[in-house]
Design a protein around this motif. Structure first.
Motif, PDB file in Angstrom:
ATOM      1  N   ALA A   1       0.464   5.931  10.928  1.00 55.39           N
ATOM      2  CA  ALA A   1       0.029   4.847  10.041  1.00 55.39           C
ATOM      3  C   ALA A   1       1.072   3.742   9.978  1.00 55.39           C
ATOM      4  N   ASP A   2       2.371   4.129   9.901  1.00 52.61           N
ATOM      5  CA  ASP A   2       3.444   3.130   9.882  1.00 52.61           C
ATOM      6  C   ASP A   2       3.473   2.333  11.181  1.00 52.61           C
ATOM      7  N   ILE A   3       3.281   3.031  12.301  1.00 51.33           N
ATOM      8  CA  ILE A   3       3.320   2.373  13.607  1.00 51.33           C
ATOM      9  C   ILE A   3       2.165   1.386  13.744  1.00 51.33           C
TER      10      ILE A   3
ATOM     11  N   TRP B   1       1.954  12.365   2.170  1.00 50.64           N
ATOM     12  CA  TRP B   1       2.979  11.547   2.840  1.00 50.64           C
ATOM     13  C   TRP B   1       3.423  10.423   1.924  1.00 50.64           C
ATOM     14  N   PRO B   2       4.714  10.391   1.548  1.00 54.23           N
ATOM     15  CA  PRO B   2       5.648  11.515   1.713  1.00 54.23           C
ATOM     16  C   PRO B   2       5.398  12.591   0.667  1.00 54.23           C
TER      17      PRO B   2
ATOM     18  N   HIS C   1      10.978   7.884   1.273  1.00 58.05           N
ATOM     19  CA  HIS C   1      10.770   7.378   2.633  1.00 58.05           C
ATOM     20  C   HIS C   1       9.927   6.109   2.643  1.00 58.05           C
ATOM     21  N   LEU C   2      10.219   5.227   3.621  1.00 51.59           N
ATOM     22  CA  LEU C   2       9.360   4.078   3.857  1.00 51.59           C
ATOM     23  C   LEU C   2       7.995   4.565   4.378  1.00 51.59           C
TER      24      LEU C   2
ATOM     25  N   GLY D   1      -0.393   1.433  -0.580  1.00 54.29           N
ATOM     26  CA  GLY D   1      -1.571   1.825   0.177  1.00 54.29           C
ATOM     27  C   GLY D   1      -1.362   3.100   0.969  1.00 54.29           C
ATOM     28  N   GLY D   2      -0.219   3.209   1.693  1.00 58.77           N
ATOM     29  CA  GLY D   2       0.003   4.360   2.544  1.00 58.77           C
ATOM     30  C   GLY D   2       1.085   5.301   2.064  1.00 58.77           C
ATOM     31  N   ASN D   3       1.714   5.017   0.926  1.00 58.20           N
ATOM     32  CA  ASN D   3       2.807   5.850   0.418  1.00 58.20           C
ATOM     33  C   ASN D   3       2.314   6.593  -0.820  1.00 58.20           C
TER      34      ASN D   3
END
Length: 689
Positions: free
Chosen positions: A131-133, A451-452, A482-483, A488-490
């Motif tokens: 997701a980060d990538i 995540w995380p 963690h970043l 939204g994604g954390n």
């Protein structure tokens, strides 16, 4: 044009301009080489522009020279193939280079450094950051498109071109000759040029700092050198010059005389006669390095013995054994920073940093493998070796000074936990070797796989096991901080979003604080568990970061800091060493994460050899030295930027002549001998012998 015929009457296609031998045919390989040179140089320039690397440096010249080398090498190899096979080979080479530059740009945007060949060959778990990538690919779409232009141009031009013959041996000879001349000239220039720290020579022949190497040599060459050195074992680094003690100085910069040879100092006796006090005990083990050197036939091991024989040990002091026999909880916290310490938002972190030892000038330099290298420094007191995962590589070595091994020998229960995938960075190999009964997600620690993951849940699940027996030492590697820092994604940021809604920060700043609230609540729970079990008053709590929160941009960090941040302050951080009920102690000289292990060893009254660690006991009289991955440094005398090669003295300090060079030389030795400790399992030779 009428086709010609052979003597047997068969028709022969006419010789066209494309096929006719002569100037056009002979120029084709060089035309390809010119195109490839422009393509590779364009990739290097685009990467520099995106990563804000300097352009007007000698590094740009070397990037261009090695771009030409790469172009000629591809041309030479492709010339061995006929027609379309040659096009395919060149296309594949360009595709590989494009993928390399694209992946490195994305990696740099996430981690602030470039990945090594070793990391690329051990990147099986990269899918966990998919997701980060994807998010970074979207953010950098135009840059990635720019990197793809050379490949697209080549593919488009080949579709329109007709068939081509294999390059002649004459053409190949010309290409090979140019390649040999260019490589020879490049190596001559590097060897005859500057040989100082971070020069082209330094990065080509010695241990590499990835960002500096790319800046000095270009990405293609820095990765090629990394490949041949760390994966193929070619071109090993030579030992730096023997140690020469830097000029001694007082805080005001005055050079002082050397102390008496035996370390004793004179005082006035009862009758006014000088008498000698007993010298304080040095923190050393019973190791005769001189004898080991005299008996050693291996040149590398002998150099190691001689270096450590020459190092001055730290001596015991008023803090020695202050917490002897205490339990120890040691936390390496993902992305933790002093930026997260707030009396209202994170009251427990504020309490820990103000009521224990107060480190006002503490730094966590970032290394090539970010989290894993940061953890390695904090738990071993050594400098990571560039190009490999030092923590993983140490998994078969003797690691006697890791807290798990030191305290395990004294009968402590030694437990380690990580609330993310247990074998990430191969902690399943390294952490048992550090002396721990290790558990992580997927192997004994059943935290909820978000995540995380939650630091609070990790403490809830593990403290009952930790408190089962005493004395105990628990080590935690957290992940909640963690970043990426968004809602939204954390998962952790979203979990604590309501607690940061009123903070005067951007979304990224709020999200970062939300992740650190989870760490704060985890530490609060840990202290409560210690108190309820009745062991708080005999437990030392230590907390440091793996690295600064590089998931925030410089502007976002300055937003949290409240002022502009320079390249040194970027790495400033907090270090917690706290025992309930202790009187606060302020340490206002420069301290780094490399100093944690020797300082802890002294505080706990452990037997260790300070000569074999690259950090120092901060309560000793050893002079402070903060070392950064590019070999810049910070002392109480000033700071040195090794890339710009500029030393800035501290205000009001007169720097002795030769001081900067002496410190830089010693830093070179510490990098080299830290790598040799890892490569040669040196602790197994001299400690566990």
């Amino acid at each position: 044009m009428t086709p010609a015929t052979t003597p047997g009457g068969a028709s022969v296609p006419p010789v066209t301009a494309r096929q006719r031998p002569g100037r056009g045919a002979g120029a084709r390989p060089l035309a390809l080489a010119r195109f490839l040179f422009i393509a590779v140089l364009a990739l290097e320039l685009i990467l520099r522009a995106r990563t804000e690397a300097p352009f007007l440096t000698v590094g740009l010249l070397w990037a261009a020279v090695f771009a030409a080398v790469t172009a000629l090498a591809i041309t030479l190899v492709a010339g061995l193939l006929p027609g379309r096979a040659r096009d395919v080979a060149v296309g594949l080479a360009l595709a590989f280079l494009t993928l390399l530059f694209v992946s490195q740009l994305i990696y740099y945007d996430i981690f602030g450094t470039f990945y090594t060949v070793f990391s690329a060959t051990n990147a099986g778990q990269v899918a966990e950051f998919a997701a980060d990538i994807v998010g970074k690919i979207a953010e950098n779409a135009w840059w990635l498109l720019a990197l793809s232009v050379p490949l697209l141009v080549f593919v488009g031009s080949r579709f329109r071109a007709g068939p081509r013959r294999r390059a002649s041996w004459r053409q190949q000879a010309v290409t090979a000759g140019m390649l040999v001349l260019l490589v020879g000239g490049a190596l001559a220039g590097i060897n005859l040029g500057d040989r100082g720290q971070n020069s082209a020579y330094d990065t080509y022949y010695r241990d590499q700092h990835p960002v500096t190497a790319v800046n000095r040599l270009g990405l293609v060459t820095s990765m090629r050198v990394d490949l041949q050195r760390n994966l193929l074992g070619l071109g090993g680094e030579k030992a730096p010059p023997a140690a020469v003690a830097p000029p001694r100085h007082t805080p005001d910069g005055a050079v002082t005389e050397e102390p008496p040879a035996d370390g004793a100092r004179q005082t006035s006796g009862a009758r006014g006669e000088p008498e000698r006090e007993a010298a304080p005990e040095p923190n050393v083990l019973d190791i005769d390095f001189d004898q080991l050197a005299a008996e050693e036939d291996d040149d590398e091991l002998r150099a190691l013995h001689e270096y450590f024989a020459a190092r001055e040990p730290t001596v015991q002091n008023e803090q020695t054994g202050r917490f002897e026999g205490y339990n120890l909880v040691f936390v390496t916290a993902e992305g933790f920073s002093h930026l997260a310490v707030d009396p209202e938002v994170t009251p427990t972190l504020h309490r820990l940093t103000t009521e224990g030892f107060r480190f006002t000038d503490f730094y966590t330099p970032i290394w090539g493998v970010s989290t894993s290298d940061g953890e390695y420094v904090a738990t071993t007191g050594l400098i990571p070796k560039s190009g490999v995962w030092s923590m993983y590589q140490s998994g078969d070595n003797a690691m006697p000074f890791a807290m798990g091994n030191q305290l395990g020998r004294l009968g402590y229960a030694t437990l380690a936990y990580h609330n993310h995938t247990y074998d990430y960075y191969r902690r399943d190999v390294s952490h048992p070797n550090l002396g721990y009964d290790y558990k992580g997600l997927g192997s004994g620690l059943d935290v909820t796989p978000t995540w995380p993951e939650s630091d609070v849940e990790m403490i809830e699940l593990t403290m009952p096991e930790v408190l089962e027996q005493e004395p105990f030492h628990a080590y935690y590697m957290t992940v909640s901080g963690h970043l990426q820092y968004n809602f939204g994604g954390n998962f952790i940021a979203a979990k604590n979003r309501e607690l940061v809604e009123d903070l005067p920060y951007s979304e990224a700043g709020k999200a970062y604080m939300a992740t650190q609230i989870e760490l704060d609540r985890a530490m609060e729970l840990l202290l409560e568990e210690l108190e309820e079990d009745g062991v708080a008053d005999r437990t030392l709590v230590v907390l440091s970061s793996d690295h600064y929160p590089y998931g925030l941009t410089r502007e976002q960090i300055e937003e949290l800091e409240g002022h502009e941040v320079d390249d040194v302050e970027l790495y400033r951080n907090s270090l917690v060493m706290y025992a309930p009920g202790m009187e606060p102690v302020t340490v206002d000289e420069p301290v780094a994460s490399m100093d944690i292990i020797p300082t802890l060893s002294n505080l706990l009254g452990l037997e260790f050899d300070s000569r074999l660690l690259m950090g120092r006991d901060v309560f000793s009289d050893a002079e402070p030295l903060v070392i950064f991955s590019d070999r810049s440094f910070l002392t109480d005398m000033g700071r040195y930027d090794a890339v710009a090669q500029e030393f800035t003295p501290a205000e009001g300090v007169e720097v002795p002549e030769g001081y900067r060079q002496a410190i830089s030389d010693e830093i070179d030795r510490r990098f080299y001998y830290s790598a040799m400790i890892l490569d040669r399992d040196y602790y197994g030779v001299v400690v566990d012998r």
